[in-house]
Scaffold this active site. Structure first.
Site, short mmCIF file in Angstrom:
data_model
loop_
_atom_site.label_atom_id
_atom_site.label_comp_id
_atom_site.label_asym_id
_atom_site.label_seq_id
_atom_site.Cartn_x
_atom_site.Cartn_y
_atom_site.Cartn_z
N SER A 260 -6.72 73.97 -23.96
CA SER A 260 -5.82 72.98 -24.55
C SER A 260 -5.24 73.75 -25.74
CB SER A 260 -6.32 71.77 -24.89
OG SER A 260 -7.40 71.99 -26.18
N LYS A 261 -4.06 73.14 -26.17
CA LYS A 261 -3.53 73.73 -27.45
C LYS A 261 -4.51 73.66 -28.74
CE LYS A 261 1.01 72.63 -26.06
NZ LYS A 261 2.43 71.85 -26.11
N ARG A 262 -5.36 72.63 -28.50
CA ARG A 262 -6.54 73.03 -29.88
C ARG A 262 -7.36 74.18 -29.50
NH1 ARG A 262 -8.55 67.65 -29.51
NH2 ARG A 262 -10.33 68.58 -28.03
N ASP A 263 -7.41 74.54 -28.33
CA ASP A 263 -8.26 75.81 -28.32
C ASP A 263 -7.79 76.85 -28.73
OD1 ASP A 263 -10.59 74.00 -27.07
OD2 ASP A 263 -9.46 74.15 -25.00
N GLY A 264 -6.26 76.92 -28.83
CA GLY A 264 -5.75 78.00 -29.25
C GLY A 264 -4.79 78.61 -28.15
#
Ligand code: GLU
Length: 487
Positions: free
Chosen positions: A247-251
């Site tokens: 996801s975007k949160r994971d980079g």
């Protein structure tokens, strides 16, 4: 054999991240490794509501930075042409009418409320809801104001996916899906089939989210009397913990952010290829030439590939080193020659530093450089006197055992010896070794002390080389300043 033609078919709904661009890379590699193979970019802009302004241009720029050049597609300035689905509506109309004439498509007469009622009924009876169970007996003539649905011919399929292997599906996975929406735009399900045929695509390489719809596509190919292309389904890219989809949160950031941070396109291609593919050996660093030679869809793994940014950092460092060995000037040019477009710290362009000095600095730090934006942190002390920061001494494992007075005495001895050096790397090495004998100290102590006292940086390349580049006057000046600070 038909010449290989692959495509990348993104929807312009935002920036491109690693997952999207990996599919593009794989499709490009398949085209490049085949003589006369062509790679095509098609912008799938049929979902007006989800379109994000500027994102087609962004896709073009991302591919261009990565060196994934397409042979056919939109012009580089993003002007809409035939490779945008929104410019191909007449083509879809023609194909839609072919299906209507063949009795394989019908106008969907139902309102949203009626469909909802069918759905609830199915739920109550505990059976799956399928549109094909509600085909109207006398559908109206399709005038474009209602959706047009495919009249499917449910059956079982056994097929081969170039990555996932042999797959079988039952008739239940086939339904009457929408071909053209009431806004006049085709669905992805219809448009991509028409376009892939029209553009003579031989390999459809795409993400796993489409896998469950493939039986529908096969059914439509049959209705159109078309042999399907080779289908290849990419495994998901998983977050760093290897559990869920990246996801975007994971980079999963914008691919162009990597350009800003100073990653080499070649390293990025290597990293992307490693997400789900290897050549069966232990090799990790691949040039793009090698990727083109060695890549094959049947060695793409079926399970999810873990995204690990540390691996990208490592690979980028390895490619920086390779580039430095092959062509140090090229690396120097990539880091930027002018302060307007540069990764160097600002002071690197002040008098008296010239290109020769910057190149010497680069020669020393390239071994540690993992991405270009790190350059200022790694090199600033070559260009300016950093402020004295006693925590570098007081928190240093080797140095904190000594009192400032003891360190000062050691530093005075160092100064006396260094004053006799000509500050060539070799001579400095000799003098530093003499100093070890003289003082009876361990290199960990003595060299840490001199390093901190002449740089005030948290880390530096080898001491003799560093001092040689900083130069005699400046190094001794800094030593004096440090002696004063060590009261
Ligand atoms: N437009 C689809 C997407 O962006 C493309 C899928 C395909 O490659 O066919 O997900």
């Amino acid at each position: 054999m038909k010449p290989v033609r692959t495509r990348f078919a993104p929807s312009p709904t935002g920036y491109l991240h690693v997952g999207g661009i990996r599919t593009a890379l794989f499709a490009w590699l398949v085209a490049k490794q085949s003589p006369g193979g062509k790679f095509i970019l098609r912008i799938e802009d049929t979902d007006q509501a989800r379109e994000v302004q500027g994102s087609a241009q962004h896709i073009i720029d991302s591919l261009s930075w990565l060196g994934i050049e397409y042979d056919e597609g939109p012009p580089k300035d993003g002007t809409r042409n035939d490779f945008y689905q929104s410019q191909r509506l007449e083509i879809y109309q023609t194909w839609a009418h072919k299906l209507i004439d063949a009795g394989r498509a019908y106008a969907d007469p139902y309102t949203a409320e009626e469909v909802q009622a069918f759905r609830e009924q199915a739920q109550k009876e505990k059976r799956p809801f399928l549109y094909r169970n509600h085909r109207p007996e006398n559908p109206p003539v399709w005038d474009g104001t209602t959706p047009l649905r495919f009249k499917s011919d449910p059956k079982a399929y056994s097929r081969h996916d170039a990555v996932m292997g042999d797959l079988s599906t039952s008739p239940e996975s086939i339904d009457d899906f929408i071909l053209v929406k009431s806004d006049g735009y085709p669905t992805y399900n219809f448009a991509h089939i028409v376009d892939d045929v029209d553009m003579e695509i031989t390999h459809v390489i795409r993400g796993q989210e489409f896998l469950s719809s493939v039986p529908n596509y096969l059914n439509l190919y049959e209705a159109l009397d078309i042999t399907p292309p080779i289908l290849a389904t990419m495994p998901h890219i998983l977050g760093p913990d290897g559990n869920k989809k990246l996801s975007k949160r994971d980079g999963a950031k914008d691919i162009l952010d990597y350009r800003k941070e100073g990653y080499l396109p070649e390293a990025m291609r290597n990293f992307l290829a490693s997400l789900g593919w290897n050549d069966g050996t232990e090799q990790e660093v691949f040039s793009t030439k090698e990727l083109i030679e060695k890549f094959s869809l049947d060695r793409v793994q079926r399970s999810g590939a873990r995204f690990d940014e540390r691996r990208l950092l490592w690979l980028n460092g390895a490619h920086i080193r390779n580039l430095y060995e092959d062509d140090p000037n090229q690396l120097y040019r990539l880091l930027g020659e002018s302060p307007d477009a540069t990764f160097w710290p600002e002071e690197a362009f002040a008098a008296p530093y010239g290109a020769t000095y910057r190149k010497r600095v680069l020669g020393l730090v390239q071994e540690r450089l993992k991405f270009f934006a790190e350059l200022p942190d790694l090199t600033n002390f070559f260009f300016r006197d950093l402020p004295v920061d006693m925590s570098l001494i007081d928190n240093n494992k080797q140095l904190k055992k000594f009192s400032h007075a003891e360190l000062k005495t050691l530093l005075e001895q160092a100064k006396t010896t260094l004053e006799t050096s000509d500050f060539s790397s070799d001579d400095l090495t000799n003098k530093l070794n003499e100093l070890l004998e003289q003082t009876g100290q361990k290199p960990g102590v003595l060299f840490s002390l001199i390093r901190v006292a002449t740089t005030w940086a948290a880390a530096s390349p080898g001491l003799a080389d560093t001092l040689a580049v900083i130069g005699k006057d400046r190094s001794l000046e800094r030593l004096n300043r440090s002696l004063k600070a060590l009261l």
